[in-house]
Scaffold this motif. Sequence first.
Motif, short mmCIF file in Angstrom:
data_model
loop_
_atom_site.label_atom_id
_atom_site.label_comp_id
_atom_site.label_asym_id
_atom_site.label_seq_id
_atom_site.Cartn_x
_atom_site.Cartn_y
_atom_site.Cartn_z
N GLU A 143 0.82 -1.21 0.00
CA GLU A 143 0.00 0.00 0.00
C GLU A 143 0.85 1.27 0.00
OE1 GLU A 143 -3.81 0.07 -0.03
OE2 GLU A 143 -2.80 -1.54 -1.07
N ALA A 144 2.17 1.12 0.09
CA ALA A 144 3.08 2.26 -0.05
C ALA A 144 3.74 2.27 -1.42
CB ALA A 144 4.14 2.24 1.05
N GLY A 145 3.28 1.40 -2.32
CA GLY A 145 3.79 1.39 -3.68
C GLY A 145 5.11 0.70 -3.86
N VAL A 146 5.53 -0.10 -2.88
CA VAL A 146 6.83 -0.76 -2.92
C VAL A 146 6.63 -2.24 -3.22
CG1 VAL A 146 8.89 -1.29 -1.58
CG2 VAL A 146 7.80 0.93 -1.35
N ALA A 147 7.52 -2.82 -4.01
CA ALA A 147 7.39 -4.21 -4.42
C ALA A 147 8.19 -5.14 -3.52
CB ALA A 147 7.86 -4.39 -5.86
N TYR A 148 7.58 -6.28 -3.19
CA TYR A 148 8.33 -7.40 -2.62
C TYR A 148 9.03 -8.13 -3.76
CZ TYR A 148 5.80 -7.41 1.92
OH TYR A 148 5.27 -7.12 3.15
N THR A 149 10.29 -8.45 -3.61
CA THR A 149 10.98 -9.31 -4.56
C THR A 149 10.66 -10.77 -4.25
OG1 THR A 149 12.96 -9.58 -3.20
CG2 THR A 149 12.88 -7.64 -4.66
N PRO A 150 10.88 -11.68 -5.21
CA PRO A 150 10.68 -13.10 -4.90
C PRO A 150 11.50 -13.57 -3.70
CG PRO A 150 10.83 -12.79 -7.27
CD PRO A 150 11.17 -11.46 -6.65
N HIS B 272 3.92 0.23 -18.95
CA HIS B 272 3.64 1.64 -19.27
C HIS B 272 3.27 2.40 -18.01
CE1 HIS B 272 2.34 5.16 -21.51
NE2 HIS B 272 1.29 5.19 -20.70
N ALA B 273 2.39 1.84 -17.19
CA ALA B 273 1.98 2.51 -15.95
C ALA B 273 3.19 2.76 -15.05
CB ALA B 273 0.94 1.68 -15.22
N ASN B 274 4.06 1.77 -14.94
CA ASN B 274 5.26 1.93 -14.11
C ASN B 274 6.17 3.01 -14.67
OD1 ASN B 274 4.25 -0.20 -12.65
ND2 ASN B 274 6.05 -1.49 -12.84
N ALA B 275 6.31 3.06 -15.99
CA ALA B 275 7.16 4.08 -16.61
C ALA B 275 6.62 5.48 -16.34
CB ALA B 275 7.27 3.84 -18.12
N MET B 276 5.29 5.63 -16.38
CA MET B 276 4.69 6.93 -16.08
C MET B 276 4.84 7.27 -14.60
SD MET B 276 3.77 8.15 -18.99
CE MET B 276 5.26 7.29 -19.54
N GLY B 277 4.78 6.26 -13.75
CA GLY B 277 5.03 6.50 -12.33
C GLY B 277 6.44 6.99 -12.08
N LYS B 278 7.40 6.39 -12.77
CA LYS B 278 8.79 6.82 -12.62
C LYS B 278 9.00 8.23 -13.16
CE LYS B 278 13.57 5.41 -13.44
NZ LYS B 278 14.04 6.79 -13.66
N ARG B 279 8.36 8.53 -14.29
CA ARG B 279 8.48 9.88 -14.86
C ARG B 279 7.95 10.92 -13.88
NH1 ARG B 279 8.97 11.33 -20.32
NH2 ARG B 279 8.36 13.47 -20.82
N LEU B 280 6.81 10.60 -13.25
CA LEU B 280 6.22 11.51 -12.28
C LEU B 280 7.12 11.64 -11.05
CD1 LEU B 280 3.92 13.27 -11.25
CD2 LEU B 280 2.72 11.19 -10.55
N SER B 281 7.58 10.52 -10.56
CA SER B 281 8.44 10.53 -9.37
C SER B 281 9.72 11.31 -9.61
CB SER B 281 8.78 9.08 -8.98
OG SER B 281 9.58 9.03 -7.83
N ASP B 282 10.36 11.07 -10.74
CA ASP B 282 11.60 11.79 -11.07
C ASP B 282 11.34 13.29 -11.18
OD1 ASP B 282 12.93 9.39 -11.12
OD2 ASP B 282 13.04 9.26 -13.32
N ALA C 117 6.97 1.28 -8.72
CA ALA C 117 6.08 0.98 -9.84
C ALA C 117 5.25 2.20 -10.21
CB ALA C 117 5.22 -0.23 -9.49
N ASN C 118 3.93 2.08 -10.15
CA ASN C 118 3.07 3.15 -10.66
C ASN C 118 2.45 4.02 -9.59
OD1 ASN C 118 1.37 0.95 -9.86
ND2 ASN C 118 -0.29 1.77 -11.10
N GLN C 119 2.73 3.75 -8.31
CA GLN C 119 2.20 4.58 -7.23
C GLN C 119 3.30 5.49 -6.70
OE1 GLN C 119 -0.90 2.70 -4.49
NE2 GLN C 119 0.47 0.99 -4.87
N VAL C 120 2.98 6.78 -6.62
CA VAL C 120 3.96 7.77 -6.16
C VAL C 120 3.45 8.41 -4.89
CG1 VAL C 120 5.22 9.87 -6.76
CG2 VAL C 120 4.69 8.18 -8.54
N ARG D 236 -0.67 11.15 -2.71
CA ARG D 236 -0.52 9.91 -3.46
C ARG D 236 -1.03 10.15 -4.86
NH1 ARG D 236 -3.97 4.32 -3.57
NH2 ARG D 236 -5.30 5.71 -4.77
N ALA D 237 -0.22 9.83 -5.85
CA ALA D 237 -0.61 9.95 -7.25
C ALA D 237 -0.31 8.63 -7.95
CB ALA D 237 0.14 11.09 -7.94
N VAL D 238 -1.27 8.10 -8.69
CA VAL D 238 -1.13 6.78 -9.29
C VAL D 238 -1.28 6.88 -10.80
CG1 VAL D 238 -1.91 4.39 -9.25
CG2 VAL D 238 -2.15 5.81 -7.20
#
Length: 351
Positions: free
Chosen positions: A145-152, A261-271, A287-290, A329-331
């Motif tokens: 819920e904070a937009g962070v991924a768990y790795t395998p 694509h959603a993740n790329a837009m999230g990174k663009r926004l975050s950057d 990913a896509n949540q900022v 929060r922007a998604v």
Amino acid sequence: MYFASDNSSGAHPKIMEAVQKANADYAMPYGSDPIMDEVRQQIRDIFEAPEAAVYLVATGSAANALALACMCQPWQTIFAHREAHIEVDECGAPMFYTGGAKIELIDGDDAKLSPAALHAAIEKTGQLGVHNPQRGPLSLTNLTEAGVAYTPAEVRALADVAHSFGVGVHMDGARFTNALVATGASAAEMTWKAGVDAVSFGGTKNGCLGVEAVILFDPKVAWEFELRRKRGGHLFSKHRYLSAQMNAYLKDDLWLEMARHANAMGKRLSDGILQIEGGELLHPTDANQVFARWPRKGHQKAHEAGAAYYFWPFDHDLAGDPDALLGARAVASWSTTERDVDTFLELISGG
């Protein structure tokens, strides 16, 4: 400039075309439609799980609650992060569908659990025998819920703890595909190969009208799931409209394309936010949540222009010191464009 949620976006045209095509003729109801046969095989192939039981429902809450109900007795407790989706966004649905099981809430940075914290929580549960709730399954939200991924590897470490106590592992994957492409993992690596016993595989937040798959890697609970789905009012009569969505979603890797694509837009926004004077991130953008902060004057301009996103926390006020930093929060979604992001950044920068 709609960044309130990836739920705000429309459905991908290929999804709509598939639903329209499914509407053109008759089909057997309740999941007996021929499209569902294809969906079941698609998912088994993608997850490298030929024996998995696969079911469709229309909402993420139903997927999570029904899956957990098959893994948890009413006198048990589900282990989850304090900010897990099943705790903060499902109005007690897991407790309702399990017949009263509780949720044991565990803290952790970026809404992620650590093996040590999980071990401590499970170990202390049920120490007074019949007087206490007993140990039930672990539920992981990926993305968190904070937009962070768990790795395998992180999933495996937590699953090993859960399994050492004899409890199962559920993954809430409403944004499963965003997490998958963020980590570069395969669907199998993120789930059963990492110790996950059941996963809610989301489509609604990633370009579908409304469909979620529940994948049970242990088919022994399949009949119980079918009964719970029917009894809980989530077995669609005109099931082909769910099947058609999932079929188109998975075909030609559309599901991966939209998430990338959603993740790329999230990174663009975050950057871009980090380039604003005073701009800073509240959590890493995997990913896509900022989740970020920037000066109130930028929020004022964005709201005046009709931009949609959420304050974080929700109780911020637009009135006040223009230079004070306010969280948000922007998604981003599959349909977010570079122009959407750049226009939003121009507004919140105070320009």
